[in-house]
Write an enzyme that holds these catalytic residues in place. Structure first.
Site, PDB file in Angstrom:
ATOM      1  N   CYS A  88      -0.043 -54.910  -2.817  1.00 48.05           N
ATOM      2  CA  CYS A  88      -0.576 -55.122  -4.166  1.00 48.05           C
ATOM      3  C   CYS A  88      -1.794 -54.236  -4.400  1.00 48.05           C
ATOM      4  CB  CYS A  88      -0.952 -56.585  -4.341  1.00 48.05           C
ATOM      5  SG  CYS A  88      -1.769 -56.949  -5.901  1.00 48.05           S
ATOM      6  N   CYS A 127     -28.489 -57.553 -12.597  1.00 45.94           N
ATOM      7  CA  CYS A 127     -27.679 -57.419 -13.811  1.00 45.94           C
ATOM      8  C   CYS A 127     -28.618 -57.592 -15.008  1.00 45.94           C
ATOM      9  CB  CYS A 127     -26.591 -58.488 -13.797  1.00 45.94           C
ATOM     10  SG  CYS A 127     -25.450 -58.434 -15.180  1.00 45.94           S
TER      11      CYS A 127
END
Length: 522
Positions: free
Chosen positions: A207, A495
């Site tokens: 994947c 952030c």
């Protein structure tokens, strides 16, 4: 897309299983009953969902979850859209699915959401996720457009902006890609700029969600893009590759800085996270599209790959089944597959992404730089002065701890050399040398210029516990700090709201009085 970042749950727990498969099934027949099912549900404040459903309008549904940081950052934006006259031609609602795809149980979700403050946001609760399952929603956020005649017209997996949402309402077949945000990009044409020596290799290892995320964490990797390689058809979709036997392998296009990493380095990282003896299977995923392979565009690389395979074979009794072939074709996967684990930190991941943080034998990490300045020099103006000099957004963010919309500020993708100062006081806070593209939608830094320039505080908003970051001198709200940054740079991600900052370019630092800090800028 290059986002060297966190995947905090993946990193902490070695990747959690979401649905046990790399991507969704095709929308099932139950999708036809979505409008009826929706009309029978209630909102989080116990109102009938039918209140928001006018029969003569299409319905735009946003699917979201309480554990999805991007979803939470967009709640205020979606609430504004729901009240905006521009959206009056459609029913705009959101759906949460307690008990489905790692969402809280119904009672816990109701209690959690009651602690938030979005009184005008239509939030319909679908216990068990009946609607999400019928539409095969496995990515948050996702959007579904239901036509006036109750037909499912389009599913969009991932975040969309206002222009894209309006275009979707007007035309279900609209080209949403042409309406993405555009960001500042550094000028690479300057005479003193250095062109990076990049190389590209294509790696198939099960994947692509996990493999892409893994390589994005590695210092020296410039870009990692999910796609389909070496198949028999052109421009395949995920459904084509999964159900129509096109022969493609889920593959990650890895672009790396050849001055930092060699092809052999890349292959060493690759073999850490794949089982090279497993034929057409990695993790829980089985099928020829999950085969292992290394696909090159330079014939000279075949020998390098062969040598790496020979070395790797010595570790196993079973024969290796990794393909060593030239690249025949490669097609980018759909947008919702790109950076999947950034968009969905709880998403399915078959590999241990933490191995990207382990240096290769003989490799060392960069030592931290020195710091230091006097933060007491910078003062906070009066409130009246702030209201006069700051924009409304800057004032609300710095003074009232508001949060700007994700991906909305130009500083998110600004990487020119310089420093970022408090927009309120001018206090130096962050350097471009410590800025990186985390993919979270806000400017991200691995550290402040000086630890004393910021203060940290517990923040229990959204009924979660986070660590708020404020400026030292002016006590401006800046953002939050998370323990999911690049390990080799301290492991922290600051952030920060772009509205809290003012950028001082390197060439203007002397004139602006910050010349002494030029050594902090690369």
């Amino acid at each position: 897309m290059k986002h060297r970042t966190f995947f905090s749950l993946c990193a902490k727990f070695g990747c959690l299983l979401a649905l046990g498969a790399c991507s969704p099934k095709i929308v099932d027949a139950g999708a036809a009953t979505v409008p009826h099912t929706l009309s029978t549900l209630k909102t989080a404040d116990n109102r009938p969902a039918s209140v928001y459903l006018k029969k003569d309008k299409p319905t735009l549904i946003k699917f979201w979850a309480s554990w999805c940081p991007l979803c939470l950052s967009e709640l205020g934006q979606t609430e504004k859209w729901a009240q905006d006259a521009k959206f009056s031609s459609a029913n705009l609602i959101t759906v949460a699915s307690p008990g489905f795809l790692h969402e809280k149980k119904d009672g816990d979700f109701q209690k959690w959401y009651a602690g938030l403050n979005y009184p005008k946001l239509p939030v319909v609760t679908d216990n068990g996720g009946t609607i999400a399952q019928s539409l095969n929603i496995s990515v948050y956020p996702s959007w579904a457009l239901i036509g006036k005649d109750s037909d499912v017209q389009r599913i969009v997996k991932g975040s969309i902006n206002e222009a894209q949402a309006l275009a979707l309402i007007r035309d279900p077949n609209a080209d949403l890609g042409s309406l993405k945000h555009s960001f500042y990009k550094p000028d690479t044409q300057k005479k003193d700029s250095k062109i990076m020596n990049t190389r590209t290799i294509y790696l198939a290892g099960g994947c692509f969600w996990g493999l892409e995320a893994y390589f994005q964490r590695i210092d020296g990797v410039v870009d990692a893009v999910s796609g389909y390689a070496n198949g028999n058809t052109k421009n395949p979709s995920y459904e084509d590759v999964s159900y129509r036997h096109t022969g493609h392998a889920e593959t990650v296009k890895v672009t790396y800085d050849a001055d930092k990493l060699s092809l052999d380095d890349i292959l060493q990282y690759f073999f850490r996270v794949v089982d090279p003896t497993s034929l057409n299977k990695q993790g829980n995923d089985t099928g020829t599209q999950y085969r292992s392979g290394v696909y090159y565009t330079d014939p000279a690389e075949k020998a390098v790959i062969a040598a790496a395979l020979k070395r790797e074979q010595q570790k196993y009794q079973l024969p290796l089944v990794v393909e060593n072939e030239p690249l025949k074709n490669f097609y980018d996967a759909e947008e919702y597959h790109q950076d999947y684990l950034i968009k969905n930190p709880n998403g399915y991941c078959h590999i241990d992404i933490r191995k990207a943080d382990e240096p290769l034998p003989g490799k060392t990490k960069t030592a931290p730089q020195g710091k230091g300045f006097d933060a007491a020099t910078y003062k906070k103006p009066s409130d009246a002065e702030l209201k006069r000099t700051l924009t409304e957004e800057q004032y609300q963010v710095t003074q009232n701890s508001a949060t700007e919309y994700a991906f909305s500020h130009e500083y998110d993708h600004l990487f020119k050399p310089g420093i970022y100062v408090d927009v309120v006081s001018g206090e130096p806070l962050f350097s471009s040398a410590d800025k990186y593209d985390s993919g979270c939608g806000w400017p991200s830094f691995t550290r402040p210029i000086d630890a004393k320039s910021v203060t940290e505080h517990d923040d229990f908003s959204y009924n979660m516990r986070r660590t708020e970051v404020r400026s030292h001198a002016a006590d401006s709200h800046l953002g939050h700090v998370f323990p999911d940054g690049p390990r080799d740079k301290g492991g922290l991600r600051y952030c920060i709201n772009g509205a809290s900052l003012k950028f001082i370019p390197l060439e203007q630092m002397d004139a602006a009085g910050y010349g002494a800090l030029k050594g902090k800028v690369k």
